[in-house]
Write a protein that holds these residues in place. Structure first.
Motif, PDB file in Angstrom:
ATOM      1  N   PHE A  22       0.860  -1.179   0.000  1.00  0.00           N
ATOM      2  CA  PHE A  22       0.000   0.000   0.000  1.00  0.00           C
ATOM      3  C   PHE A  22       0.897   1.229   0.000  1.00  0.00           C
ATOM      4  N   ASP A  38      -9.277  -1.574 -10.917  1.00  0.00           N
ATOM      5  CA  ASP A  38     -10.154  -0.626 -10.243  1.00  0.00           C
ATOM      6  C   ASP A  38      -9.686  -0.288  -8.828  1.00  0.00           C
ATOM      7  N   GLY A  39     -10.028   0.906  -8.412  1.00  0.00           N
ATOM      8  CA  GLY A  39      -9.769   1.315  -7.035  1.00  0.00           C
ATOM      9  C   GLY A  39      -8.299   1.529  -6.724  1.00  0.00           C
ATOM     10  N   ARG A  81       0.375  -7.086  -5.455  1.00  0.00           N
ATOM     11  CA  ARG A  81      -0.840  -6.308  -5.639  1.00  0.00           C
ATOM     12  C   ARG A  81      -0.592  -5.006  -4.878  1.00  0.00           C
ATOM     13  N   VAL A  86      -1.733  -1.259  -3.881  1.00  0.00           N
ATOM     14  CA  VAL A  86      -2.863  -0.336  -3.794  1.00  0.00           C
ATOM     15  C   VAL A  86      -2.288   1.056  -3.563  1.00  0.00           C
ATOM     16  N   LYS A 131      -9.187   8.003 -12.124  1.00  0.00           N
ATOM     17  CA  LYS A 131      -9.024   8.805 -10.907  1.00  0.00           C
ATOM     18  C   LYS A 131      -7.710   8.440 -10.209  1.00  0.00           C
ATOM     19  N   TRP A 186     -31.162  -8.481   5.604  1.00  0.00           N
ATOM     20  CA  TRP A 186     -31.754  -7.737   4.490  1.00  0.00           C
ATOM     21  C   TRP A 186     -33.279  -7.912   4.405  1.00  0.00           C
TER      22      TRP A 186
END
Ligand SMILES: [Zn+2]
Lengths: 995, 98
Positions: free
Chosen positions: A172, A253-254, A281, A283, A448, A740
């Motif tokens: 990260f 994504d993200g 990975r 982030v 973004k 739910w």
């Protein structure tokens, strides 16, 4: 080694470590290179240009580039199990003992029989996959495919299992910087000085990008020295992680990025415990794409000959590796950057025979320099063809007036301008923009958090790379809350970047290649366009242009420029194909990581697994679990003998079966009963405390989801079981219902499958055995603890336990559960205390036989297409309440009386064997699909009845009781007469359960 | 893709499993048109290009069902709520109205 060794190595140039000499072999011939070399630079240092043969035409191929975009310098690396095909020599870090082999040549690299494919080129032209091998179909398997496999294709994969391990890791950061050239380094330093967590990744083993490859001056020092200082600062900062040898291959994504770190690719083999590669990975809150730009070739005749090299690559070999890629060069360019390569060539002592530039006028400085070097200048001229076979011997030049000149040379340096490496900016759907002034696509709207800086952004000059990088780095850090300011921009020497778009020499006499890796020529592009494939995505598929492992990084823009010329459209109107991950190839090993073989999924073992293993149990996979299938005795030669013995052992004495894998769920709370009423088709709120009930649940579409039992230990405390395979799914479903659908119900759900070890103790002697297990004074008599009773108690002298009088086998039976850690003790104690009762362990196979004898439905019946009524549970469904699936289960199609319903089947000839999967048809009916009445789902040889029995679904089952029909099995060629009977074959009154 | 679980914080996609549209709710089984309403609920789902509300389950985390607002064109997630909170609001508003 002789003095011939590394004859093309330049004295005093480059950043290789000349104190470390590495030996390596190529096609068995020994060579030497230095630490810091790539395989390509080391080969060139030894004068080796011919490194492979091409995909379709088996043409000799050399080293075009110095980076991961290379389309042709593909070799096999290593041998045996570590043999790796299609490795790019241009990025392979040299190590001592490296073994490389050329690919796609037969019998040898210099002499290749299949080069005759070149003569068959009409066969291999655009769309050859679609045209040539269409007919007749039977020829494909026998003739065409083997022929293509032999003739076309690249390297050979290893035939043995990969001996190396691969790792996965997560990281990260605030700012991810991709690429460590001028822009990347400035961005990383700007962000890092503010305290932001920075990851700087570069695909090379050395940081610096083009700064190592160019002979430039920054802040008064050589660019390579400036890199050293910058990396020195970054590596001293604890908030910076440097990832060399790491390719960021995809944007997801993200702010998630995929990266592969080649941890040990530069070693003969990884050190013990060291992974070969690591898949990261990452982030990142912000990402700066600073991956530079890729030079494009110009398409001319024989432009694939070894000795044709991109200008930027030639500069890399000279300045970074200290290698002369030839002795005499012809430079062919369309831009200042390419033309200025004459300076580097001259510095390396390479004579410049000619400067050919497609532009009619060149900058004065370049003209003056060329003149001073004694080079002939062809402004407005082109190189139409390279001369030579396995190595360039000369260049055929057409000057501005159209006159032809032939010059001798061993190197043709080409530059058609630069394409920004902005693939990452388009991975999430962004479209690049065309810039006429650069004759290149640059990043358009980016995802973004992503920005591009430097050459990747179309800013090619060193000064703009430094400035943009600094701005991007500080802006990214400031964006995520750090007090970041751009660092001071160092001064750099001047350069000119003029360009005039030029793609393709249409007066070439020989094959002019656009895509060297897939052997796609300019003529193929024209043919595809004539045949109607003039959209870029069609052109790509039809010709395979840009579809190889290089992802068309040197070819796709040239291909679409040629297409644009043919169609008369502009390049932006022609469009660009979509770049998708990965940016460069990622090995399957890295993607799999530790998930190989049995590690692909974890194996779950029950608490008494070791005990079962000691007994010689044969195991079967049930979901992730290993369950004992049966327990063969040494003298038993086949499974059926064992299973018959186990069934008889239970039916006549007592047996123990590990049922720990059943899904188990605690359902607590004042509304627990109400909640379960809505989940199950039958009533659970009316269940008495201390009792259990069989239950079935549906999906909302009315199809059976699962079955199991619910036990009630207190007013507000239920414990339910699920089938082994649905344990996780049912909990998820329960949570959905609770959170739910009915959030106002006061109920809590706790999965407890792993918390309990549970054993079925079944058979006429079961009570005798259970009485020896549970602690006194618990009364196990039928009166005190009848069928379907449940209790919480202690067993084995004070161990918490739960006892259920449930039977799946049809015999007097109990299930006893203890905390998982006591499971093995319980199993051993059951066996020990039951010795005089003749206790035996039994596996899931005997369990299955007994459930078929009893007509209980299992997995083959609950197959995702059957309703409760189909499986004979229709009467269980409550009419007094709503439950999941009730409304849709009442649809006409699901309540149609002709729907196949559960029935039992026994062979008319009692010696006959039944087969699951057999189709039912009427006795005197033709066995065709239109006459099918249903099918057999479960069969077993019943030791209790002495013949085969089956369960299945039969249309109109209730009205066909006693009827003789055919069980027709076309797969096995069997046709058996069976009698339709009740599905309960054994003890249909259930008398044995209740004793 | 990353989802911010209201209980566990931002986590990677592989911790979650997807169910479907969160803008539809289980119909009233006692209503006269229950058969049609359940049919529509079970089978007729929209395929929206744009912001959608979806049910996700934090399988490898807290076992919470979540209502995730995601743009299907960009995968951008603009909101994540615990499904139970959303459902309670729904239940309270219907009982309040009645
Ligand atoms: Zn969570």
């Amino acid at each position: 080694m002789t003095s011939e060794n590394q004859a093309f190595r330049l004295a005093g140039r480059g950043v290789v470590d000349r104190s470390k000499t590495f030996s390596f072999t190529f096609d068995g011939i020994p060579y030497e290179g230095f630490a810091g070399d790539t395989l390509a630079s080391a080969l060139l240092a030894n004068g080796v240009h011919l490194v492979g043969r091409s995909f379709k035409y088996h043409r000799p191929r050399g080293i075009l580039t110095s980076g991961s975009e290379d389309p042709s310098a593909l070799v096999e690396l290593r041998t045996g199990a570590r043999r790796e095909p299609n490795t790019k020599a241009t990025v392979t870090e040299l190590y001592d003992g490296l073994e490389a082999t050329s690919q796609n040549r037969f019998p040898s690299l210099r002499f290749d029989f299949l080069a005759v494919n070149s003569l068959l080129s009409p066969v291999f032209s655009a769309g050859f996959y679609y045209k040539t091998f269409m007919w007749p179909a039977s020829f494909w398997e026998k003739l065409y495919e083997p022929m293509i496999r032999r003739a076309a294709g690249l390297g050979r994969a290893a035939m043995e299992e990969d001996p190396d391990s691969y790792d996965k890791a997560n990281a990260f950061c605030d700012v991810l910087v991709v690429g460590s050239g001028a822009a990347g380094l400035m961005a990383a330093i700007s962000a890092a000085r503010s305290g932001a967590r920075v990851i700087l990744a570069d695909e090379s083993f050395a940081f610096g990008g083009r700064l190592l490859a160019e002979n430039r001056t920054i802040d008064g020092i050589n660019s390579a020295a400036w890199v050293k200082a910058a990396i020195g600062e970054l590596s001293s900062l604890s908030n910076v992680r440097l990832l060399p040898r790491t390719t960021i291959f995809g944007a997801y994504d993200g702010g998630t990025y995929g990266a592969v770190e080649r941890v040990a690719d530069h070693l003969v083999k990884p050190a013990p415990g060291q992974p070969r590669q690591r898949l990261w990975r990452i982030v990142a809150k912000r990402t700066i794409v600073a991956q530079g730009a890729t030079e494009r070739p110009i398409v001319f005749g024989n432009n694939d000959r070894p000795g044709v090299m991109l200008a930027s690559a030639a500069r890399s070999y000279i300045n970074r590796y200290g290698v002369a890629p030839g002795r005499t060069a012809v430079v062919f360019s369309s831009n200042d950057d390419g033309a200025a390569t004459i300076n580097d060539l001259a510095n390396a002592g390479i004579s410049v025979a000619a400067l050919v530039d497609a532009r009619p006028a060149l900058p004065d400085a370049i003209t003056a320099r060329a003149e001073a070097l004694g080079a002939r200048i062809f402004a407005g001229g082109v190189v139409s063809d390279a001369i030579g076979g396995s190595r360039v011997k000369g260049a055929c030049i057409i000057d501005a007036s159209g006159a032809t000149h032939t010059l001798s040379c061993d190197l043709i340096i080409v530059s058609g301008g630069f394409n920004p490496n902005m693939q990452m900016t388009t991975h999430l759907g962004g479209r690049p923009q065309w810039r006429d002034d650069l004759a290149a696509f640059v990043p358009g709207a980016m995802p973004k958090g992503m920005t591009a800086a430097g050459a990747a952004n179309g800013s090619f000059s060193l000064a703009s790379c430094l400035a943009e990088g600094a701005r991007a780095g500080s802006a990214a850090a400031a964006d995520v809350g750090f007090d970041a300011k751009p660092i001071a921009i160092p001064a750099s020497d001047e350069e000119s970047n003029g360009i005039s778009a030029f793609w393709h020499v249409d007066r070439a006499k020989h094959k002019a290649f656009v895509d060297l890796q897939n052997d796609v020529t300019a003529a193929d592009v024209a043919l595809a366009q004539r045949e109607g494939f003039s959209a870029v995505e069609h052109l790509k598929r039809y010709t395979t242009l840009g579809m190889a492992t290089d992802q068309g990084r040197t070819s796709s823009v040239n291909g679409l420029a040629i297409l644009a010329q043919l169609t008369g459209k502009t390049i932006p109107a022609t469009g660009i194909t979509t770049a998708r991950p990965p940016y460069s190839p990622v090995s399957l090993g890295a993607l799999a990581g530790e998930h190989r073989g049995k590690h692909f999924k974890p194996t779950r073992l029950t608490p008494s697994h070791n005990w079962a293993k000691e007994q010689g149990a044969v195991f079967v996979e049930a979901g992730l679990w290993l369950r004992a299938l049966y327990f063969p005795k040494p003298f038993e030669t086949d499974a059926q003998t064992t299973v018959i013995r186990e069934v008889n052992g239970v039916r006549n004495g007592v047996g123990v079966c590990d049922v720990s894998t059943l899904g188990k769920v605690e359902v607590h709370g004042p509304d627990a009963g109400k909640f379960l009423d809505r989940l199950y088709i039958n009533m659970m709120s009316t269940l008495a405390v201390g009792r259990a009930r069989y239950g079935a649940m549906l999906r909302e579409d009315g199809i059976m989801m699962d079955d199991g039992t619910a036990a009630r230990f207190a007013e507000d405390r239920y414990f339910v079981t699920t089938t082994t395979v649905n344990a996780i799914k049912v909990v998820q479903h329960m949570e959905l219902c609770k959170q739910w659908h009915w959030p106002d119900l006061d109920v809590q759900i706790v999965p407890s499958t792993d918390q309990w070890a549970q054993y079925a103790v079944a058979g006429p002697r079961a009570r005798d055995l259970i009485a020896r297990i549970v602690d006194k004074p618990f009364d196990v008599s039928n009166a005190a603890f009848p069928y379907m009773a449940v209790a919480e108690l202690t067993a084995l002298g004070g161990i918490k336990a739960r006892l259920y009088r449930l039977s799946f086998s049809g015999e007097l039976a109990y299930e006893i559960a203890v905390p998982a850690r006591h499971g093995e003790l319980l199993m051993r104690t059951l066996m020990e205390k039951g010795q005089d009762l003749g206790v035996i362990p039994y596996g899931t196979e005997a369990l299955g036989v007994m459930r078929i004898e009893k007509g209980h439905v299992g997995g083959p019946e609950l197959n995702g297409t059957t309703t409760a009524a189909d499986v004979g549970l229709g009467k269980m469904a409550s009419k007094k309440k709503d439950y999941i699936g009730r409304v849709l289960a009442e649809r006409p199609g699901l309540t149609n009386p002709d729907r196949p319903r559960l029935a039992g089947f026994r062979p008319v000839d009692r010696a006959a064997r039944l087969r699951s999967g057999a189709h039912f048809v009427g006795r005197n009916t033709e066995p065709v699909a239109a006459n099918a009445l249903g099918h057999m789902t479960s069969v077993a040889y019943s030791p209790s009845l002495g013949h085969w029995v089956g369960l299945g679904f039969l249309s109109g089952a209730e009205t066909r009781m006693g009827e003789i029909i055919r069980a027709y099995d076309p797969v096995r060629g069997e046709d058996t007469l069976v009698e339709v009977v009740s599905p309960t074959f054994y003890d249909s009154e259930g008398a044995r359960l209740r004793v | 893709m990353r989802i911010s679980c209201p209980h566990c914080g931002e986590r990677a996609l592989d911790e979650f499993s997807y169910l479907g549209d969160a803008s539809v709710t289980r119909p009233d089984p006692a209503a006269a048109d229950a058969a049609d309403a359940f049919y529509t609920y079970a089978y007729e789902r929209r395929n929206i290009a744009g912001p959608t509300q979806e049910l996700w389950y934090h399988q490898a985390g807290c076992h919470a069902w979540l209502v995730v607002t995601r743009d299907t064109r960009t995968h951008e997630i603009s909101d994540v709520k615990a499904a139970q909170d959303v459902a309670l609001e729904r239940v309270n508003s219907t009982t309040g109205a009645a």
